[in-house]
Design an enzyme around this catalytic site. Structure first.
Site, mmCIF file in Angstrom:
data_model
loop_
_atom_site.group_PDB
_atom_site.id
_atom_site.type_symbol
_atom_site.label_atom_id
_atom_site.label_comp_id
_atom_site.label_asym_id
_atom_site.label_seq_id
_atom_site.Cartn_x
_atom_site.Cartn_y
_atom_site.Cartn_z
ATOM 1 N N ALA A 289 0.791 -1.232 0.000
ATOM 2 C CA ALA A 289 0.000 0.000 0.000
ATOM 3 C C ALA A 289 0.826 1.286 0.000
ATOM 4 O O ALA A 289 0.314 2.340 -0.368
ATOM 5 C CB ALA A 289 -0.950 0.000 1.185
ATOM 6 N N GLY A 290 2.087 1.226 0.438
ATOM 7 C CA GLY A 290 2.840 2.469 0.597
ATOM 8 C C GLY A 290 3.171 3.149 -0.723
ATOM 9 O O GLY A 290 3.472 2.447 -1.686
ATOM 10 N N CYS A 409 4.017 -0.331 -12.078
ATOM 11 C CA CYS A 409 4.192 0.896 -12.862
ATOM 12 C C CYS A 409 5.405 0.697 -13.765
ATOM 13 O O CYS A 409 6.231 1.569 -13.927
ATOM 14 C CB CYS A 409 4.303 2.141 -11.991
HETATM 15 C C1 LIG Z 1 4.689 0.273 -6.197
HETATM 16 S S1 LIG Z 1 4.717 0.599 -4.515
HETATM 17 C C2 LIG Z 1 3.016 0.655 -4.105
HETATM 18 C C3 LIG Z 1 2.365 1.974 -4.427
HETATM 19 C C4 LIG Z 1 1.008 2.134 -3.761
HETATM 20 N N1 LIG Z 1 0.097 1.089 -4.157
HETATM 21 C C5 LIG Z 1 0.390 3.469 -4.036
HETATM 22 O O1 LIG Z 1 -0.465 3.583 -4.928
HETATM 23 O O2 LIG Z 1 0.743 4.441 -3.354
HETATM 24 C C6 LIG Z 1 5.204 -0.928 -3.803
HETATM 25 C C7 LIG Z 1 5.246 -0.913 -2.298
HETATM 26 O O3 LIG Z 1 5.467 -2.255 -1.856
HETATM 27 C C8 LIG Z 1 6.255 -2.218 -0.687
HETATM 28 N N2 LIG Z 1 6.829 -3.572 -0.471
HETATM 29 C C9 LIG Z 1 8.025 -4.065 -0.860
HETATM 30 N N3 LIG Z 1 8.163 -5.337 -0.467
HETATM 31 C C10 LIG Z 1 7.020 -5.674 0.179
HETATM 32 C C11 LIG Z 1 6.581 -6.837 0.833
HETATM 33 N N4 LIG Z 1 7.331 -7.936 0.871
HETATM 34 N N5 LIG Z 1 5.372 -6.815 1.400
HETATM 35 C C12 LIG Z 1 4.603 -5.689 1.369
HETATM 36 N N6 LIG Z 1 4.978 -4.552 0.783
HETATM 37 C C13 LIG Z 1 6.175 -4.541 0.186
HETATM 38 C C14 LIG Z 1 7.250 -1.134 -0.974
HETATM 39 O O4 LIG Z 1 7.815 -0.650 0.230
HETATM 40 C C15 LIG Z 1 6.376 -0.104 -1.691
HETATM 41 O O5 LIG Z 1 5.856 0.808 -0.763
#
Ligand SMILES: C[S@@+](CC[C@H](N)C(=O)[O-])C[C@H]1O[C@@H](n2cnc3c(N)ncnc32)[C@H](O)[C@@H]1O
Length: 472
Positions: A289-290, A409
């Site tokens: 979500a981040g 993306c």
């Molecule tokens: C492409 S970004 C998501 C963007 C978000 N959906 C938005 O619209 O703001 C991918 C995210 O996945 C997180 N991430 C990386 N490895 C992960 C894991 N094993 N489990 C959950 N989140 C993870 C990253 O820190 C990053 O924030």
């Protein structure tokens, strides 16, 4: 020797300090030296310049010029490097990086802006005197005078190999992308020369600022009252600020009722929310979500339907950003910091799941001018197991009959179709849903069943979405 034979010495003149060019140089140094991101280093540098010089000496136009110089120089770095290489008598790797930054900044002013030639050269030489010293300023002067001998098209004719001999190298030099990126984008886009050229040029354009009016919290009517605001092209919640502006100064954005979000990201969240579903539609998961853009839109849509959203993110500080984005969401939600590949939730417990996985970001090159030069093909190998692990986890998290949206993306086939194909083999009781009807009114969506958006066709980032239903 008598005194009369001596040439009169030019009186020493202090170099002229131009805060715009000095700021642009500092930003380029930070990107080069510290692997900083231009979109993160620029705002504090602009703030500092405004404070130091005063708003009358360093105004909005200066800020816009500094931003343009930094973004433009970084985007066209490949092309400018090739031009500068043709104008110096040593390999570029032997030119001191700060000198190269001043030269690139000068090359951009000469070849990529309407700044008159003499002004571009003299401003660069003054900058060099300030930041490099008088000796190296002479070198800068000599090189930029050579650069100024042709315009961009003239240089490209000299430095780019003919298209017929090596199409990918030609496109890489002319449109300033690494060759492997040209190759990957072309593989995914398909088609002939016109399409890939349009895409590469779209990557070199500055994207408009797009807002999302989070449903139930803000309306597009409210946002359309902003200066130079027009409705989005595709998303019913999008408003575009055609002259940029400061989104942070807009009340609805400050309150979190609206946000800055590319229309492609809005469309992906909307498509997942609208994918047809039989049975209950009560529990939604955003597993990556981040920083929370899609989660905030999903949360608002879930609230309208009385559904609950769990927003999960591995990095605790990014989970904090998600919490901030969802703050004030009108429906039930929870934010947790969790590794999506080892999830704390029970299998089969969600009706809709979004996995917007970490990726190379090759679909968002418009926004991150330095990213194309930093990424390496090896990065794909790094992401591959994580992307598969997260999609596997999403398919386990969804109930039978529920839907998963796998999003990136990046349009790179290794991150999109290859991942989906691998997981569909491992999960035979799943089916790909035709995602195209979930993007109503959006043209040029290809043959399906997945959807790839493109900057040159849709004006969005190159977001990818596959929708998968669990059938058993
Ligand atoms: C492409 S970004 C998501 C963007 C978000 N959906 C938005 O619209 O703001 C991918 C995210 O996945 C997180 N991430 C990386 N490895 C992960 C894991 N094993 N489990 C959950 N989140 C993870 C990253 O820190 C990053 O924030």
């Amino acid at each position: 020797m008598s005194d009369t034979s001596r040439r009169p010495r030019k009186p020493y003149r202090r170099p002229q300090k131009d805060p715009v060019r000095i700021l642009a140089f500092e930003a380029l140094r930070a990107v080069d030296e510290r692997d900083a991101y231009a979109n993160l280093v620029l705002p504090p540098l602009l703030r500092k310049a405004r404070e130091k010089e005063g708003p009358d000496t360093f105004d909005g136009r200066d800020a816009a010029l500094a931003t343009e110089l930094v973004y433009g120089t970084l985007r066209r770095q490949g092309t400018y490097d090739a031009v500068i290489a043709a104008c110096v008598d040593r390999p570029l790797k032997d030119v001191d990086p700060p000198v190269l930054d001043v030269l690139s900044l000068g090359a951009h002013q000469l070849l990529g802006t309407r700044i008159p030639t003499h002004a571009a050269v003299s401003a660069s030489v003054e900058l060099a005197r300030v930041v490099l010293g008088d000796g190296r300023a002479k070198f800068v002067n000599a090189v930029l005078r050579k650069v100024a001998q042709h315009d961009l098209d003239g240089w490209l004719e000299q430095i780019a190999p003919p298209y017929d001999e090596d199409p990918e190298d030609h496109l890489a030099v002319v449109h300033s992308h690494p060759r492997w990126v040209v190759s990957a984008l072309w593989d995914s886009l398909g088609g002939g020369r016109a399409g890939i050229e349009d895409l590469l040029e779209a990557d070199n354009e500055r994207p408009e600022v797009t807002l999302v009016a989070r449903p139930g919290r803000a309306t597009t009517e409210e946002l359309l009252r902003e200066e130079a605001a027009v409705a989005g092209r595709w998303s019913p919640y999008a408003v575009r600020l055609t002259e940029g502006g400061e989104p942070g100064a807009i009340d609805a954005v400050r309150d979190g009722r609206a946000g800055v979000q590319d229309e492609g990201s809005q469309l992906v969240a909307l498509a997942l929310a609208n994918a047809p579903l039989e049975g209950p539609d009560e529990k939604w998961l955003d597993g990556c979500a981040g920083p929370g853009g899609k989660a905030a839109l999903l949360g608002a849509l879930a609230a309208e339907r009385g559904a609950f959203l769990l927003a999960s993110e591995k990095q605790p500080h990014r989970a904090g950003l998600v919490a901030r984005a969802l703050d004030g969401n009108p429906g039930p939600y929870q934010v947790i910091a969790a590794d999506g590949t080892r999830p704390p939730w029970r299998p089969g417990s969600f009706d809709r799941v979004l996995m917007d996985v970490p990726c190379t970001g090759l679909g968002a090159l418009r926004r991150r001018p330095e990213a194309r030069w930093r990424r390496r093909p090896e990065d794909l190998e790094g992401f591959a197991p994580l992307q598969r692990g997260l999609l596997r986890s999403a398919l386990e998290a969804v109930r039978v009959g529920g839907v998963v949206g796998y999003a990136t993306c990046s349009p790179h086939l290794a991150e999109t179709r290859a991942v989906v194909a691998d997981l569909l083999k491992q999960f035979p009781q799943t089916e790909l849903v035709d995602a195209r009807p979930l993007f109503p009114g959006v043209p040029a969506l290809g043959d399906g069943p997945d959807v790839q958006l493109w900057p040159h066709l849709h004006g969005t980032d190159a977001m990818y979405l596959a929708v998968i239903r669990r059938t058993g």
